[in-house]
Design a protein around this motif. Structure first.
Motif, mmCIF file in Angstrom:
data_model
loop_
_atom_site.group_PDB
_atom_site.id
_atom_site.type_symbol
_atom_site.label_atom_id
_atom_site.label_comp_id
_atom_site.label_asym_id
_atom_site.label_seq_id
_atom_site.Cartn_x
_atom_site.Cartn_y
_atom_site.Cartn_z
ATOM 1 N N ASN A 64 0.808 -1.230 0.000
ATOM 2 C CA ASN A 64 0.000 0.000 0.000
ATOM 3 C C ASN A 64 0.841 1.280 0.000
ATOM 4 O O ASN A 64 0.390 2.329 0.471
ATOM 5 C CB ASN A 64 -0.963 0.021 1.197
ATOM 6 C CG ASN A 64 -2.045 -1.024 1.077
ATOM 7 O OD1 ASN A 64 -2.539 -1.296 -0.010
ATOM 8 N ND2 ASN A 64 -2.421 -1.614 2.194
ATOM 9 N N TRP A 65 2.054 1.226 -0.555
ATOM 10 C CA TRP A 65 2.929 2.403 -0.627
ATOM 11 C C TRP A 65 2.232 3.600 -1.268
ATOM 12 O O TRP A 65 2.457 4.752 -0.891
ATOM 13 C CB TRP A 65 4.187 2.064 -1.450
ATOM 14 C CG TRP A 65 3.861 1.664 -2.855
ATOM 15 C CD1 TRP A 65 3.615 0.416 -3.327
ATOM 16 C CD2 TRP A 65 3.688 2.538 -3.981
ATOM 17 N NE1 TRP A 65 3.314 0.436 -4.665
ATOM 18 C CE2 TRP A 65 3.349 1.726 -5.093
ATOM 19 C CE3 TRP A 65 3.796 3.915 -4.155
ATOM 20 C CZ2 TRP A 65 3.122 2.244 -6.355
ATOM 21 C CZ3 TRP A 65 3.560 4.436 -5.425
ATOM 22 C CH2 TRP A 65 3.230 3.606 -6.508
ATOM 23 N N TRP A 66 1.392 3.306 -2.255
ATOM 24 C CA TRP A 66 0.732 4.349 -3.036
ATOM 25 C C TRP A 66 -0.216 5.191 -2.181
ATOM 26 O O TRP A 66 -0.460 6.363 -2.491
ATOM 27 C CB TRP A 66 -0.021 3.720 -4.203
ATOM 28 C CG TRP A 66 -1.024 2.683 -3.770
ATOM 29 C CD1 TRP A 66 -0.795 1.363 -3.525
ATOM 30 C CD2 TRP A 66 -2.405 2.906 -3.527
ATOM 31 N NE1 TRP A 66 -1.939 0.738 -3.130
ATOM 32 C CE2 TRP A 66 -2.952 1.667 -3.127
ATOM 33 C CE3 TRP A 66 -3.242 4.019 -3.606
ATOM 34 C CZ2 TRP A 66 -4.296 1.508 -2.803
ATOM 35 C CZ3 TRP A 66 -4.587 3.870 -3.287
ATOM 36 C CH2 TRP A 66 -5.099 2.628 -2.887
ATOM 37 N N ARG A 67 -0.761 4.604 -1.100
ATOM 38 C CA ARG A 67 -1.669 5.360 -0.231
ATOM 39 C C ARG A 67 -0.949 6.558 0.392
ATOM 40 O O ARG A 67 -1.495 7.662 0.463
ATOM 41 C CB ARG A 67 -2.232 4.455 0.868
ATOM 42 C CG ARG A 67 -3.189 3.385 0.370
ATOM 43 C CD ARG A 67 -3.712 2.560 1.547
ATOM 44 N NE ARG A 67 -4.595 1.507 1.097
ATOM 45 C CZ ARG A 67 -5.908 1.637 0.916
ATOM 46 N NH1 ARG A 67 -6.474 2.814 1.138
ATOM 47 N NH2 ARG A 67 -6.645 0.627 0.507
ATOM 48 N N ALA A 68 0.262 6.322 0.872
ATOM 49 C CA ALA A 68 1.037 7.385 1.515
ATOM 50 C C ALA A 68 1.318 8.519 0.534
ATOM 51 O O ALA A 68 1.147 9.701 0.859
ATOM 52 C CB ALA A 68 2.333 6.825 2.084
ATOM 53 N N VAL A 69 1.758 8.173 -0.674
ATOM 54 C CA VAL A 69 2.105 9.181 -1.677
ATOM 55 C C VAL A 69 0.857 9.935 -2.123
ATOM 56 O O VAL A 69 0.869 11.173 -2.244
ATOM 57 C CB VAL A 69 2.806 8.520 -2.887
ATOM 58 C CG1 VAL A 69 3.126 9.562 -3.950
ATOM 59 C CG2 VAL A 69 4.086 7.807 -2.438
ATOM 60 N N LYS A 70 -0.232 9.216 -2.336
ATOM 61 C CA LYS A 70 -1.475 9.840 -2.797
ATOM 62 C C LYS A 70 -2.020 10.831 -1.766
ATOM 63 O O LYS A 70 -2.380 11.971 -2.104
ATOM 64 C CB LYS A 70 -2.504 8.756 -3.087
ATOM 65 C CG LYS A 70 -3.802 9.277 -3.680
ATOM 66 C CD LYS A 70 -4.754 8.121 -3.966
ATOM 67 C CE LYS A 70 -6.083 8.629 -4.502
ATOM 68 N NZ LYS A 70 -7.035 7.514 -4.723
ATOM 69 N N VAL A 71 -2.071 10.411 -0.487
ATOM 70 C CA VAL A 71 -2.582 11.292 0.572
ATOM 71 C C VAL A 71 -1.680 12.514 0.742
ATOM 72 O O VAL A 71 -2.155 13.649 0.906
ATOM 73 C CB VAL A 71 -2.700 10.525 1.910
ATOM 74 C CG1 VAL A 71 -3.025 11.479 3.053
ATOM 75 C CG2 VAL A 71 -3.773 9.455 1.806
ATOM 76 N N PHE A 72 -0.361 12.289 0.658
ATOM 77 C CA PHE A 72 0.597 13.390 0.789
ATOM 78 C C PHE A 72 0.391 14.428 -0.319
ATOM 79 O O PHE A 72 0.361 15.634 -0.074
ATOM 80 C CB PHE A 72 2.025 12.849 0.767
ATOM 81 C CG PHE A 72 3.077 13.909 0.805
ATOM 82 C CD1 PHE A 72 3.376 14.574 1.993
ATOM 83 C CD2 PHE A 72 3.764 14.268 -0.342
ATOM 84 C CE1 PHE A 72 4.338 15.572 2.029
ATOM 85 C CE2 PHE A 72 4.730 15.257 -0.320
ATOM 86 C CZ PHE A 72 5.015 15.914 0.873
ATOM 87 N N ILE A 73 0.238 13.962 -1.548
ATOM 88 C CA ILE A 73 0.032 14.874 -2.681
ATOM 89 C C ILE A 73 -1.286 15.633 -2.535
ATOM 90 O O ILE A 73 -1.352 16.846 -2.745
ATOM 91 C CB ILE A 73 0.072 14.103 -4.018
ATOM 92 C CG1 ILE A 73 1.484 13.589 -4.287
ATOM 93 C CG2 ILE A 73 -0.393 14.984 -5.177
ATOM 94 C CD1 ILE A 73 1.599 12.681 -5.491
ATOM 95 N N ASP A 74 -2.342 14.923 -2.134
ATOM 96 C CA ASP A 74 -3.650 15.556 -1.979
ATOM 97 C C ASP A 74 -3.645 16.602 -0.867
ATOM 98 O O ASP A 74 -4.284 17.650 -0.982
ATOM 99 C CB ASP A 74 -4.713 14.507 -1.695
ATOM 100 C CG ASP A 74 -5.049 13.665 -2.923
ATOM 101 O OD1 ASP A 74 -4.663 14.082 -4.031
ATOM 102 O OD2 ASP A 74 -5.676 12.605 -2.769
ATOM 103 N N GLN A 75 -2.913 16.310 0.205
ATOM 104 C CA GLN A 75 -2.914 17.210 1.360
ATOM 105 C C GLN A 75 -2.017 18.429 1.168
ATOM 106 O O GLN A 75 -2.395 19.566 1.472
ATOM 107 C CB GLN A 75 -2.487 16.456 2.617
ATOM 108 C CG GLN A 75 -2.550 17.304 3.881
ATOM 109 C CD GLN A 75 -2.297 16.485 5.132
ATOM 110 O OE1 GLN A 75 -2.304 15.265 5.108
ATOM 111 N NE2 GLN A 75 -2.065 17.172 6.248
ATOM 112 N N TYR A 76 -0.786 18.195 0.647
ATOM 113 C CA TYR A 76 0.192 19.284 0.570
ATOM 114 C C TYR A 76 0.302 19.923 -0.814
ATOM 115 O O TYR A 76 0.885 20.996 -0.940
ATOM 116 C CB TYR A 76 1.570 18.767 1.003
ATOM 117 C CG TYR A 76 1.647 18.476 2.481
ATOM 118 C CD1 TYR A 76 1.995 19.468 3.396
ATOM 119 C CD2 TYR A 76 1.360 17.206 2.968
ATOM 120 C CE1 TYR A 76 2.070 19.209 4.763
ATOM 121 C CE2 TYR A 76 1.427 16.925 4.328
ATOM 122 C CZ TYR A 76 1.776 17.934 5.218
ATOM 123 O OH TYR A 76 1.832 17.667 6.565
#
Length: 328
Positions: A64-76
């Protein structure tokens, strides 16, 4: 690869804190990755950096590595270049599609082993028949893997990596091994899903699933039948090729199957035509043509041809293969 890219960037940028590199395989879960990205972003803000490069290596080894990157991009909504790399194809897990609308001008790049022309240029020797033949002979053993040339990778490393990727895909290593062994035994002849299923003792559905997985791992490529009028027939028997000579050597050791010149040379030519033209097919009726593209018709021969072919079919003999590959 990545380290050379980072080295080049360090020579161009003013602040080295603009570059962040992290190997994700040491983490236990994707939440840890998200926290690490947040900490770097705080550091970036404290340094007053406008642009940055974030390198995340071996992402596909973290579930689930992609979850971290996706949430980070959406948030910041970071103004940053992300370079995400992994030994397992990201399309293989079907996760690259989750970044729709978030890629900007980013691209997905699949780094393949070197082609023979790329490999030849490493030696900086003149393009003469003798040197082409000499280096091609070496290419048959090492393939396009730089790690093999540098003596940092052996066949056992490739086999271990292949087994690991299969386990990540929730596939049986033993079933994959038997399917690959059957492909070696049938090569270079076309075969059907049913024939492999009967030989291995599994369902047709299982064979199709395993072949799709091996294709997404860039181990295999199927060569479909094309008639001489240009029509492609996906339901006819297909040829299956391994995509690099060193990979072929490694799988040969793993499956204990012999490598024969007839299919090894054919696979190499098919792979190079695939890279050049995007697709490659075969034809078989009164005679067989190993490689069909929109421009070329080629029959690869390890020995002497036993029949006559139409004038527009190139008969590619063993001694002429290196020059042909270089000319593509």
């Amino acid at each position: 690869g990545i380290k050379l890219l980072i080295d080049g960037l360090l020579k161009k940028i003013k602040n080295p804190f603009s570059i962040f590199f992290f190997s994700v395989d040491v983490l236990d879960n994707y939440r840890e990755l998200y926290e690490i990205l947040k900490e770097y972003w705080k550091l970036r803000e404290s340094k007053g950096l406008k642009n940055c490069y974030i390198f995340l290596d071996e992402v596909t080894l973290l579930e689930n590595w992609w979850r971290a990157v996706k949430v980070f991009i959406d948030q910041y909504k970071p103004k940053a270049v992300f370079v995400l790399s992994g030994s397992v194809s990201m399309f293989f897990h079907g996760k690259a599609e989750t970044f729709a609308g978030r890629r900007g001008k980013g691209k997905l790049i699949n780094v393949m082993p070197l082609s023979f022309p790329e490999y030849f240029k490493l030696f900086k020797k003149p393009r003469l028949p003798a040197t082409l033949a000499e280096i091609f002979k070496n290419y048959l053993k090492t393939g396009g893997y730089l790690g093999v040339l540098n003596k940092t990778i052996e066949e056992e490393d490739i086999i271990l990596g292949l087994k690991n990727d299969l386990r990540i895909a929730n596939k049986s290593v033993e079933i994959a091994k038997h399917i690959m062994a059957d492909i070696f035994k049938k090569a270079p002849s076309p075969c059907s899903f049913h024939s492999i299923a009967n030989d291995v003792g599994v369902s047709v559905k299982t064979v199709i699933e395993y072949l799709e997985t091996l294709k997404e791992m860039f181990v295999l490529k199927d060569i479909l039948y094309m008639s001489l009028d240009g029509r492609v027939y996906p339901r006819k028997e297909r040829k299956l090729m391994v995509r690099d000579p060193f990979l072929t050597n490694a799988i040969s050791i793993w499956t204990r199957c012999e490598i024969r010149k007839d299919f090894l040379y054919e696979w190499i030519v098919q792979e190079h035509l695939l890279r050049k033209y995007g697709e490659v097919y075969y034809y078989r009726d009164r005679y067989e043509i190993d490689c069909l593209t929109d421009r070329l018709k080629i029959e690869v021969k390890a020995g002497k041809p036993h029949r006559k072919y139409p004038k527009n079919v190139i008969i590619l003999k063993e001694k002429n293969i290196p020059e042909f590959l270089f000319s593509l």
